[in-house]
Design a protein around this motif. Structure first.
Motif, short mmCIF file in Angstrom:
data_model
loop_
_atom_site.label_atom_id
_atom_site.label_comp_id
_atom_site.label_asym_id
_atom_site.label_seq_id
_atom_site.Cartn_x
_atom_site.Cartn_y
_atom_site.Cartn_z
N ILE A 1 0.94 -11.25 -12.58
CA ILE A 1 0.13 -10.41 -11.42
C ILE A 1 0.40 -8.56 -11.65
O ILE A 1 -0.68 -7.78 -11.73
N SER B 1 -1.33 -5.86 -13.92
CA SER B 1 -2.31 -7.11 -14.63
C SER B 1 -3.76 -7.12 -13.87
O SER B 1 -4.01 -6.43 -12.83
N THR C 1 3.82 -6.22 -6.73
CA THR C 1 4.75 -5.08 -6.15
C THR C 1 5.56 -5.47 -5.35
O THR C 1 6.50 -4.76 -5.77
N ALA D 1 0.58 -1.51 0.23
CA ALA D 1 -0.18 -0.29 0.04
C ALA D 1 0.47 1.20 -0.26
O ALA D 1 2.52 1.72 0.32
N GLY D 2 0.58 2.26 -1.13
CA GLY D 2 1.47 3.50 -0.47
C GLY D 2 0.01 4.74 -0.09
O GLY D 2 -0.81 5.09 -0.99
N VAL E 1 -4.88 -10.35 -8.03
CA VAL E 1 -5.46 -9.89 -6.84
C VAL E 1 -4.24 -9.23 -5.93
O VAL E 1 -3.11 -10.02 -5.87
N THR E 2 -4.65 -8.85 -4.88
CA THR E 2 -3.94 -9.14 -3.69
C THR E 2 -4.08 -10.50 -2.67
O THR E 2 -5.10 -11.22 -2.65
#
Ligand code: IMP
Length: 423
Positions: free
Chosen positions: A126, A275, A129, A39-40, A238-239
């Protein structure tokens, strides 16, 4: 007793950090419930831009306690950097920041495994990150993980070694030819763990239960967005956590009947990094303009975000899955100047018109159906009250409220705290 919940309704980057920062003055505790340094969360005030990755977005307020919940995964190395940055602004994190003993740790080898796994996927990658999120949650559900509370035990380094050795064998299996110096990474990791240990570790579910009994106001802060949810998102793109409302219960130990308001944050258009399917994606000048005007680059990776029109089918799905009670529309200002605006209100799917999100939303299966609306040309960024809104913006908002059957209570017209209009 009540916990309010704030989460993103699209593919992340909706502006959750800004809204948490704006709302914090009304809360005693801000609690992050899932995700990690993928996350950012960007906050802007007094002319300074701050980006937080793991630390909750209420940290800059003098009184609120900020809690990193059990559902979060923590990379001590990134966490240390975040703390050092807070020191520059004299933020008293030693008293204001608490960490759940049950939160899992991201090890250096988790990050390498992430990279090796992505490299092995080729075109099907995917777009992770690469912060080690997937492998860390895999170890959590595989019952192998190392938790923050383990750092208080004598044998944790032994357990660390066993797990890191196993990871090395797995990295070899991928044969991804990733160069890394584990000794260097471990030196950095162990130094960061020492800094982490200087903070207060708590049994956060008990802490939150007591806080509720004492009448404290709690805001649960989500990360990423509903369409990246491990169960309800565009799997496998997805995460690895539950980004939807239920994730706040498991990620904090809060009972479902304690959740009151669910604030759903969305952008006035749509973006996605990494993606995966994105039915309303634009490949033309309009999408390019949205990206440029909206500064659509990832706060964590700097990657360019894909841009497209607002997808009401997907948004409605997110409103339903989360039980959203109030909507907050971000980046309304970015749409100024477009003559026409389009909103996707249905999909052409296997020869039929549908208005729900089907199992398979790959572009070859779906053609978005748009409703066109008139745009506005006025600059919104200096506006301070909704009475100043142009008619076309009011029409846009009214249309969304009707379709989503949920009120839009905040419209954001710029990145600064002050550029937030309550309706
Ligand atoms: P991971 O969680 O880093 O493994 O990434 C999985 C997918 O989620 C990738 O498409 C990422 O780009 C996306 N993703 C993860 N975190 C965020 C975020 O905070 N904002 C937007 N996209 C994210």
């Amino acid at each position: 007793m009540a916990v309010n919940l704030l989460l993103g309704l699209q593919w992340g980057d909706e502006g959750k950090g800004k809204i948490v920062d704006v709302l914090t003055k009304d809360y005693d505790i801000i609690a992050r419930f899932q995700g990690g340094p993928n996350a950012g969360h960007t906050l802007e005030f007094d002319g300074i831009k701050h980006v937080l990755h793991t630390i909750p977005s209420g940290i800059f307020h003098p009184n609120a306690i900020n809690l990193v919940g059990n559902g979060v995964v923590i990379d001590p190395v990134i966490f240390k950097r975040e703390l050092e940055n807070l020191e520059k602004y004299n933020v008293d994190y030693k008293t204001k920041l608490l960490i759940s003993r049950k939160a899992h740790l991201i090890l250096p080898t988790h990050r390498i495994l992430d990279a090796a796994s992505e490299a092995s996927k080729g075109k099907a990658k995917i777009g992770s990150t690469l912060k080690g999120i997937g492998p860390t949650y895999m170890d959590k559900t595989g019952r192998n993980g190392i938790r923050v509370g383990d750092l208080e035990l004598n044998d944790w380094k032994e357990r660390y070694r066993n797990l890191a050795d196993k990871h090395e064998a797995m990295i070899d299996f991928y044969d991804a030819k990733i160069e890394y110096n584990l000794k260097e990474l471990e030196d950095e990791f162990f130094a960061a763990v020492e800094m982490l240990k200087s903070l207060t570790f708590i049994d956060s579910e008990e802490y939150l239960y007591r806080a509720q009994k004492d009448g404290k106001k709690i805001l649960a802060e989500g990360a990423q967005g509903s369409l990246l949810d491990i169960d309800f998102g565009t799997y496998p793109f997805v995460t690895s956590s539950n980004t939807t409302a239920a994730g706040a219960c498991t990620g904090l130990g809060v009972a479902p009947n304690q959740i009151k308001e669910v604030f759903g944050i969305f952008k006035a258009y749509t973006t996605r990094v990494g993606s995966g399917p994105f039915p309303t994606e634009l490949f033309d000048e309009v999408g390019e303009t949205m990206g440029r005007v909206g500064h659509e680059f990832g706060a964590t990776t700097g990657r360019r975000r894909r841009c497209g029109w607002l997808d009401l089918v997907a948004l409605k799905y997110a409103v339903q899955v989360n039980g959203v009670t109030q909507l907050m529309m971000m980046k309304g200002d970015v749409l100024s100047g477009f003559k026409k605006l389009k909103v996707c209100t249905g999909y052409e799917y296997q020869g039929q018109t549908i208005n729900h999100l089907p199992y398979n939303i790959e572009p070859e299966n779906i053609t978005p159906i748009y409703t066109e609306m008139k745009g506005w040309k006025e600059d919104l960024t200096k506006m301070t009250d909704s009475s100043q809104f142009p008619k076309e913006l009011n029409d846009y908002i009214a249309f969304l409220e009707k379709e989503l059957e949920t009120p839009i209570t905040i419209v954001s017209v710029g990145p600064d705290r002050k550029q937030t209009i309550h309706r």
